[in-house]
Scaffold this motif. Sequence first.
Motif, PDB file in Angstrom:
ATOM      1  N   LEU A 173       0.839  -1.205   0.000  1.00 33.92           N
ATOM      2  CA  LEU A 173       0.000   0.000   0.000  1.00 33.92           C
ATOM      3  C   LEU A 173       0.878   1.261   0.000  1.00 33.92           C
ATOM      4  N   VAL A 174       1.840   1.308   0.903  1.00 33.64           N
ATOM      5  CA  VAL A 174       2.699   2.497   1.000  1.00 33.64           C
ATOM      6  C   VAL A 174       3.515   2.653  -0.288  1.00 33.64           C
ATOM      7  N   GLU A 175       3.956   1.535  -0.843  1.00 29.90           N
ATOM      8  CA  GLU A 175       4.743   1.574  -2.082  1.00 29.90           C
ATOM      9  C   GLU A 175       3.981   2.277  -3.214  1.00 29.90           C
ATOM     10  N   SER A 176       2.655   2.106  -3.231  1.00 31.48           N
ATOM     11  CA  SER A 176       1.918   2.683  -4.358  1.00 31.48           C
ATOM     12  C   SER A 176       1.815   4.216  -4.266  1.00 31.48           C
ATOM     13  N   TYR A 177       2.226   4.805  -3.138  1.00 31.14           N
ATOM     14  CA  TYR A 177       2.171   6.271  -3.017  1.00 31.14           C
ATOM     15  C   TYR A 177       3.546   6.920  -2.836  1.00 31.14           C
ATOM     16  N   THR A 178       4.486   6.182  -2.279  1.00 26.83           N
ATOM     17  CA  THR A 178       5.731   6.848  -1.875  1.00 26.83           C
ATOM     18  C   THR A 178       6.852   6.663  -2.895  1.00 26.83           C
ATOM     19  N   ASP A 179       7.884   7.519  -2.781  1.00 33.63           N
ATOM     20  CA  ASP A 179       9.118   7.322  -3.565  1.00 33.63           C
ATOM     21  C   ASP A 179      10.164   6.615  -2.725  1.00 33.63           C
ATOM     22  N   ILE A 180      10.139   6.898  -1.418  1.00 29.72           N
ATOM     23  CA  ILE A 180      11.123   6.319  -0.497  1.00 29.72           C
ATOM     24  C   ILE A 180      10.353   5.826   0.732  1.00 29.72           C
ATOM     25  N   PHE A 181      10.644   4.609   1.151  1.00 31.94           N
ATOM     26  CA  PHE A 181      10.036   4.086   2.379  1.00 31.94           C
ATOM     27  C   PHE A 181      10.820   4.616   3.577  1.00 31.94           C
ATOM     28  N   GLN A 182      10.126   4.916   4.659  1.00 32.71           N
ATOM     29  CA  GLN A 182      10.812   5.220   5.912  1.00 32.71           C
ATOM     30  C   GLN A 182      10.551   4.087   6.891  1.00 32.71           C
ATOM     31  N   VAL A 183      11.637   3.618   7.523  1.00 34.08           N
ATOM     32  CA  VAL A 183      11.489   2.687   8.649  1.00 34.08           C
ATOM     33  C   VAL A 183      11.871   3.478   9.891  1.00 34.08           C
ATOM     34  N   GLY A 184      10.975   3.561  10.850  1.00 34.07           N
ATOM     35  CA  GLY A 184      11.198   4.390  12.023  1.00 34.07           C
ATOM     36  C   GLY A 184      12.087   3.717  13.050  1.00 34.07           C
ATOM     37  N   SER A 185      12.516   4.534  13.990  1.00 35.75           N
ATOM     38  CA  SER A 185      13.423   4.088  15.036  1.00 35.75           C
ATOM     39  C   SER A 185      12.892   2.856  15.774  1.00 35.75           C
ATOM     40  N   ARG A 186      11.595   2.871  16.056  1.00 32.72           N
ATOM     41  CA  ARG A 186      10.999   1.772  16.822  1.00 32.72           C
ATOM     42  C   ARG A 186      10.935   0.484  16.017  1.00 32.72           C
ATOM     43  N   ASN A 187      11.122   0.580  14.732  1.00 36.71           N
ATOM     44  CA  ASN A 187      11.026  -0.588  13.855  1.00 36.71           C
ATOM     45  C   ASN A 187      12.366  -1.015  13.262  1.00 36.71           C
ATOM     46  N   MET A 188      13.457  -0.409  13.758  1.00 37.79           N
ATOM     47  CA  MET A 188      14.747  -0.712  13.123  1.00 37.79           C
ATOM     48  C   MET A 188      15.068  -2.200  13.152  1.00 37.79           C
ATOM     49  N   GLN A 189      14.558  -2.881  14.156  1.00 37.31           N
ATOM     50  CA  GLN A 189      14.805  -4.330  14.203  1.00 37.31           C
ATOM     51  C   GLN A 189      13.528  -5.131  13.982  1.00 37.31           C
ATOM     52  N   ASN A 190      12.612  -4.570  13.215  1.00 38.27           N
ATOM     53  CA  ASN A 190      11.416  -5.335  12.799  1.00 38.27           C
ATOM     54  C   ASN A 190      11.851  -6.134  11.566  1.00 38.27           C
ATOM     55  N   PHE A 191      12.388  -7.305  11.820  1.00 40.50           N
ATOM     56  CA  PHE A 191      13.040  -8.058  10.739  1.00 40.50           C
ATOM     57  C   PHE A 191      12.095  -8.471   9.616  1.00 40.50           C
ATOM     58  N   PRO A 192      10.848  -8.887   9.923  1.00 39.93           N
ATOM     59  CA  PRO A 192       9.951  -9.185   8.786  1.00 39.93           C
ATOM     60  C   PRO A 192       9.726  -7.962   7.902  1.00 39.93           C
TER      61      PRO A 192
END
Length: 337
Positions: A173-192
């Motif tokens: 979903l996010v891919e269809s709107y964005t140019d660059i994905f952001q992964v936030g600090s709280r998700n830096m180790q969200n491995f999936p």
Amino acid sequence: MIIVLEKKATQEQLEKVIAYLETSGFSVYKSSGEDGIVLRTTGGEPNFDLRKIEIIPAIAEVYPVEEPYKLAGRNYKDDKTIIKVRDVEIGGNEVVVIAGPCSIESEEQIFAIAETVSKAGAKILRGGAFKPRTSPYSFQGLGEEGLKLIRAAANQYGLLVVTEVIDSSQVDLVESYTDIFQVGSRNMQNFPLLKALGNKKKPVLLKRGYASKIEEWLMSAEYILSGGNMEVLLCERGIRTFETETRNTFDISAIPVIQRKSHLPVAADPSHAIGYRDKIIPMARAAVAAGADALMIEVHHNPEKALSDGPQALIPVEFEEMMKQLKRIAEVIGRKI
Ligand code: PEP
Ligand code: MN
């Protein structure tokens, strides 16, 4: 790795250590001198757990030599990675400014801020539609409606979009709107989530976990790179320390440290690092002086009414003033903004 044996180590213990290393796939080279016996190894499994050696009784010290990250390191690629999205290059000579509100709140808000930041020289519009809030009672973002608004505002003012994805189920979903994905600090180790982004063809701005070491941060980048997506922009956004005068402690030293260790470009986010509007401009100046390839700055035209992070948002005149100052600093170090 380098393994130093205790001086009192017996011949039998030495042989056992060597046999253990060899069965673990290492080639072992032994040298002995006044300080005792030192073993140097090559090969072996990547990310070998050094503790397996450290707990052997005859061992005094074990030092890793190889970096645990293969693709993020300068050993893999010495030339700096330049992330190119349309006419914007991150990691080249230009210091790219990413600016916008913490959260996308309304059409009027995101369009007003997009106009301000694009006129002042920003190239990328930021804003969260999915917000990773510490409290479940805080504003969680507008969701897809927010994505539509940020895309439209960026298109109107010739900007690229970076927006956060907080769960692997939202990547498409996010891919269809964005140019660059952001992964936030709280998700830096969200491995999936990192693995899901490794399969995508759009760059990822990977924020540093607020309690993460640089090596852990690079290992998270490695998750994305090893999936085949080589466009990762690391973003220093402050780490938690004992200091309470600022929201986090801005680890500006991470910028040159990363640039030495990795070919990936580095961004700096003084807004989340410091958390107070009056200190953002001096720290943005410092980040550019330290060599950041990009800056991420929160801007709001009405911060008192902002639904998140108002106290750290620059108002438009401050953002314009900051951009003027940064242009001059960039010039001193042979770069441009
Ligand atoms: C943000 O960019 O608005 C954000 C939530 O940042 P961080 O993940 O660094 O806290
Ligand atoms: Mn924010």
